[in-house]
Scaffold this motif. Structure first.
Motif, short mmCIF file in Angstrom:
data_model
loop_
_atom_site.label_atom_id
_atom_site.label_comp_id
_atom_site.label_asym_id
_atom_site.label_seq_id
_atom_site.Cartn_x
_atom_site.Cartn_y
_atom_site.Cartn_z
N ALA A 20 38.68 -42.54 123.22
CA ALA A 20 38.26 -43.17 122.13
C ALA A 20 39.41 -43.47 120.93
O ALA A 20 39.44 -44.41 120.37
CB ALA A 20 37.18 -42.52 121.41
N LEU A 21 40.18 -42.28 120.74
CA LEU A 21 41.50 -42.63 119.76
C LEU A 21 42.31 -43.72 120.47
O LEU A 21 42.70 -44.13 119.69
CB LEU A 21 42.08 -41.27 119.93
N HIS A 24 40.61 -46.94 119.41
CA HIS A 24 40.94 -46.99 117.80
C HIS A 24 42.12 -47.63 117.77
O HIS A 24 42.36 -48.61 117.11
CB HIS A 24 40.57 -45.80 117.46
N LYS A 25 43.16 -47.02 118.15
CA LYS A 25 44.65 -47.40 117.91
C LYS A 25 44.85 -48.78 118.72
O LYS A 25 45.48 -49.75 118.01
CB LYS A 25 45.51 -46.58 118.52
N ALA A 29 42.12 -50.65 114.29
CA ALA A 29 41.27 -50.30 113.68
C ALA A 29 41.59 -49.70 112.41
O ALA A 29 42.55 -48.67 112.37
CB ALA A 29 39.85 -49.83 114.34
N ARG A 31 39.31 -47.84 110.45
CA ARG A 31 38.22 -46.90 110.77
C ARG A 31 37.49 -47.09 112.05
O ARG A 31 37.06 -48.11 112.21
CB ARG A 31 37.42 -46.55 109.52
N SER A 32 36.91 -46.07 112.63
CA SER A 32 36.02 -46.18 113.68
C SER A 32 35.30 -44.69 113.50
O SER A 32 35.64 -43.70 113.07
CB SER A 32 36.63 -45.95 115.03
N TYR A 33 33.87 -44.87 113.86
CA TYR A 33 32.90 -44.04 114.08
C TYR A 33 32.39 -43.72 115.39
O TYR A 33 31.85 -44.70 115.99
CB TYR A 33 31.73 -44.15 113.14
N LYS A 58 43.30 -35.64 118.25
CA LYS A 58 44.09 -35.91 116.97
C LYS A 58 45.41 -35.26 116.87
O LYS A 58 46.19 -35.79 116.39
CB LYS A 58 43.18 -35.77 115.85
N ASP A 64 47.74 -39.91 113.58
CA ASP A 64 46.56 -39.96 113.45
C ASP A 64 46.28 -39.43 112.11
O ASP A 64 46.16 -38.35 111.85
CB ASP A 64 45.51 -39.92 114.51
N GLN A 68 40.48 -41.59 110.20
CA GLN A 68 40.48 -42.80 110.88
C GLN A 68 39.38 -43.01 111.73
O GLN A 68 38.90 -43.97 112.32
CB GLN A 68 41.84 -43.28 111.28
N LEU A 69 39.27 -42.03 112.73
CA LEU A 69 38.33 -41.88 113.54
C LEU A 69 37.32 -40.46 113.48
O LEU A 69 37.83 -39.42 113.50
CB LEU A 69 38.86 -41.98 115.19
#
Length: 83
Positions: A20-21, A24-25, A29, A31-33, A58, A64, A68-69
């Motif tokens: 997921a991280l 996101h990178k 992005a 921000r991500s949820y 993280k 990170d 952000q996530l």
């Protein structure tokens, strides 16, 4: 992000916190949820392991920023206002 263990079985359908991280990178992005985790235990990881694994991922990715996530809390809602 959730229902990701064992990886050999869950990998085609679900991402783990590390993946997921990376997603996101890769998307650059801001921000991500993370959703779809912690409400019931359909896989081998415990309900709290997902948040712990995200925190660990993280730490490994030193650049990170924590905000952000995020993994939303169970039942949490988030209003996102686009500029």
């Amino acid at each position: 992000m959730g229902a990701y263990l064992p990886r050999w079985f869950m990998k085609p359908q679900h991402v783990n916190p590390q993946k997921a991280l990376l997603i996101h990178k890769d998307l650059a992005a801001t921000r991500s949820y993370a959703t779809h985790w912690g409400t019931y235990q359909p896989a081998a990881e415990s309900l709290k392991q997902t948040r712990e694994d995200l925190t660990s991922a993280k730490r490994c990715a030193a650049k990170d920023k924590d905000e952000q996530l995020k993994a939303l809390a169970i039942g949490e809602t988030k209003t996102i206002i686009r500029d």
